[in-house]
Write a protein that holds these residues in place. Structure first.
Motif, short mmCIF file in Angstrom:
data_model
loop_
_atom_site.label_atom_id
_atom_site.label_comp_id
_atom_site.label_asym_id
_atom_site.label_seq_id
_atom_site.Cartn_x
_atom_site.Cartn_y
_atom_site.Cartn_z
N SER A 39 -11.88 22.33 4.16
CA SER A 39 -12.22 22.42 2.74
C SER A 39 -12.16 21.07 2.05
CB SER A 39 -11.28 23.40 2.04
OG SER A 39 -9.94 22.94 2.14
N THR A 40 -11.59 20.07 2.73
CA THR A 40 -11.45 18.73 2.14
C THR A 40 -12.33 17.70 2.85
OG1 THR A 40 -9.52 18.33 3.57
CG2 THR A 40 -9.09 19.18 1.37
N ARG A 41 -13.32 18.17 3.58
CA ARG A 41 -14.11 17.27 4.43
C ARG A 41 -14.93 16.25 3.65
NH1 ARG A 41 -15.94 22.31 4.34
NH2 ARG A 41 -18.06 22.79 3.67
N ASP A 42 -15.21 16.49 2.37
CA ASP A 42 -16.04 15.57 1.59
C ASP A 42 -15.23 14.63 0.70
OD1 ASP A 42 -18.36 16.79 2.60
OD2 ASP A 42 -18.27 18.35 1.07
N LEU A 43 -13.91 14.74 0.74
CA LEU A 43 -13.08 14.01 -0.22
C LEU A 43 -12.81 12.57 0.20
CD1 LEU A 43 -10.42 16.71 -1.19
CD2 LEU A 43 -12.58 16.16 -2.32
N HIS A 44 -12.68 11.72 -0.81
CA HIS A 44 -12.23 10.34 -0.62
C HIS A 44 -10.70 10.37 -0.50
CE1 HIS A 44 -16.32 9.56 -1.78
NE2 HIS A 44 -16.11 9.97 -3.03
N ALA A 45 -10.07 9.19 -0.49
CA ALA A 45 -8.62 9.14 -0.31
C ALA A 45 -7.96 8.10 -1.19
CB ALA A 45 -8.29 8.86 1.16
N LEU A 46 -6.73 8.41 -1.58
CA LEU A 46 -5.84 7.45 -2.22
C LEU A 46 -4.63 7.28 -1.32
CD1 LEU A 46 -5.46 8.13 -6.07
CD2 LEU A 46 -6.52 6.17 -4.97
N LEU A 47 -4.31 6.05 -0.97
CA LEU A 47 -3.14 5.78 -0.14
C LEU A 47 -2.07 5.12 -1.01
CD1 LEU A 47 -5.32 6.22 2.08
CD2 LEU A 47 -4.09 4.50 3.44
N GLU A 48 -0.90 5.76 -1.07
CA GLU A 48 0.24 5.19 -1.77
C GLU A 48 1.21 4.65 -0.73
OE1 GLU A 48 2.11 7.78 -4.54
OE2 GLU A 48 0.37 7.93 -5.85
N LEU A 49 1.53 3.38 -0.82
CA LEU A 49 2.46 2.74 0.11
C LEU A 49 3.67 2.25 -0.66
CD1 LEU A 49 -0.70 1.87 0.94
CD2 LEU A 49 0.50 0.86 2.89
N LYS A 50 4.86 2.53 -0.14
CA LYS A 50 6.10 2.10 -0.78
C LYS A 50 7.03 1.50 0.26
CE LYS A 50 5.97 5.61 -4.45
NZ LYS A 50 5.73 4.63 -5.54
N ALA A 51 7.55 0.30 -0.02
CA ALA A 51 8.49 -0.34 0.89
C ALA A 51 9.78 0.46 0.94
CB ALA A 51 8.76 -1.77 0.44
N GLY A 52 10.33 0.66 2.14
CA GLY A 52 11.58 1.41 2.31
C GLY A 52 12.73 0.50 2.65
N VAL A 53 13.49 0.85 3.67
CA VAL A 53 14.63 0.03 4.07
C VAL A 53 14.13 -1.26 4.72
CG1 VAL A 53 16.08 2.05 4.41
CG2 VAL A 53 14.79 1.15 6.34
N GLY A 54 14.92 -2.32 4.55
CA GLY A 54 14.55 -3.58 5.19
C GLY A 54 14.32 -4.72 4.23
N GLY A 55 14.43 -4.46 2.92
CA GLY A 55 14.32 -5.54 1.95
C GLY A 55 12.99 -6.25 1.96
N SER A 56 13.03 -7.59 1.99
CA SER A 56 11.80 -8.39 1.91
C SER A 56 10.92 -8.17 3.13
CB SER A 56 12.14 -9.88 1.78
OG SER A 56 12.90 -10.32 2.90
#
Length: 341
Positions: free
Chosen positions: A79-96
């Motif tokens: 049902s989602t075959r025609d959809l575009h995408a938003l990717l959210e990326l968040k830094a986790g453990v590991g600092g810089s």
């Protein structure tokens, strides 16, 4: 200009293409096999040898259709075959180091999207003093982008020696990725659809702030949206005007609400033996990038690629996406068979 009926008909024909192609290949292979069998008794030894080789090839083709191709066609259209995408990326453990790997991972997705003809745009990012990114939102415009990349949701772990590490000690860092569905009308600021009502959205405007917390302009161009029923909050300040930031904020809000709706739809089908919820658990470590061993491993399907450079250049990602899709299709087929028993 094409009418909605013409567009719907064209889309339906496109959906039938895999079935038509599979049946045509099956029919051609069957006909070729029938023509080959008599040649295996030919008086000419060379002809018998060629016919025997052709027989082996054709029987393998037919067997593959029976075991793989035809069963895969049982998988219902997404049902989602025609959809575009938003990717959210968040830094986790590991600092810089985590923020630097986030930047590397963001480049992987941009390169991959470019290789398949999708358009990309970084609509929000927060830089760190080390030169990495604390978080980022990547818009990918292309039909099927969401279905292809939805398996990237989860925790990505990197094991490598940071450039600033003088003792050569390996550090472990993580980046969390969430893939959200994006529809054509996602940039609309109206709430006339089933995702939300405008009276449920609190809109706040403020002056944009820089990395150190200082105001970066004298106008109230930054926007924060709060969806009261769910508590989802979206802040946007990267664009120059309040209108642009508001448009982007509603785009992200709509994508997050659509993701919630899809997750609820999946949860409502928990009667199946296995489902996508386990496969796409966002708190789960899904992939490890080990630089010392030049290895990328996807822990959900146990697949390892011994060429980390190829993956980071975007070339090796297709292998993982294809394997994850096959794994999902096998689970769906098992469910279909189980329901028919």
């Amino acid at each position: 200009m094409s009418s909605p009926e013409d567009i719907a008909r064209a889309r339906q024909l496109k959906e039938l293409e895999p079935l038509h192609e599979a049946w045509s290949n099956w029919t051609h292979a069957r006909q070729s096999l029938e023509e080959t069998i008599p040649l295996m008794q030919d008086p000419d030894p060379t002809m018998r040898t060629l016919a025997s080789e052709e027989f082996t090839t054709l029987t393998h083709t037919l067997s593959t259709h029976i075991s793989t191709t035809f069963p895969s066609l049982l998988v219902p259209p997404s049902s989602t075959r025609d959809l575009h995408a938003l990717l959210e990326l968040k830094a986790g453990v590991g600092g810089s180091e985590a923020s630097l790997f986030l930047l590397d991972l963001l480049r992987v997705y941009v390169r991959y999207a470019g290789s398949v003809g999708w358009r990309t745009s970084i609509i929000q990012s927060s830089e760190t003093e080390s030169g990495g990114l604390r978080d980022a939102i990547l818009e990918i415009k292309g039909e099927g982008a969401y279905d292809a990349l939805r398996w990237e949701s989860g925790v990505h772990r990197v094991q490598r020696v940071p450039a600033t590490e003088s003792s050569g000690r390996t550090h472990t860092s993580t980046v969390a990725v969430i893939v959200l569905p994006l529809s054509e009308d996602a940039e609309s600021m109206s709430g006339s659809d089933e995702l939300f009502k405008m009276e449920d959205v609190k809109v706040e405007v403020m002056r944009a702030r820089g990395a150190g917390g200082q105001h970066v302009n004298k106008t109230e161009s930054a926007v924060r949206l709060t969806h009261t029923p769910t508590g989802i909050t979206v802040s946007m300040q990267d664009e120059r005007s309040q209108h642009q930031n508001k448009r982007r904020a509603f785009q992200v809000l709509r994508a997050r609400l659509m993701d919630v709706k899809l997750s609820q739809d999946i949860a409502n089908r928990r009667a199946t033996r296995r489902n996508l919820v386990r496969t796409a658990d966002r708190s789960e470590k899904i992939r490890t990038y080990n630089y010392a061993q030049d290895r990328v491993t996807d822990h959900r399907i146990g697949l390892s690629l011994m060429n980390l450079t190829s993956f980071m250049e975007g070339d090796g990602m297709q292998d993982f996406l294809d394997a994850l899709r096959r794994n999902w299709q096998e689970e769906i087929m098992e469910d279909v068979v189980g329901e028919s028993e």
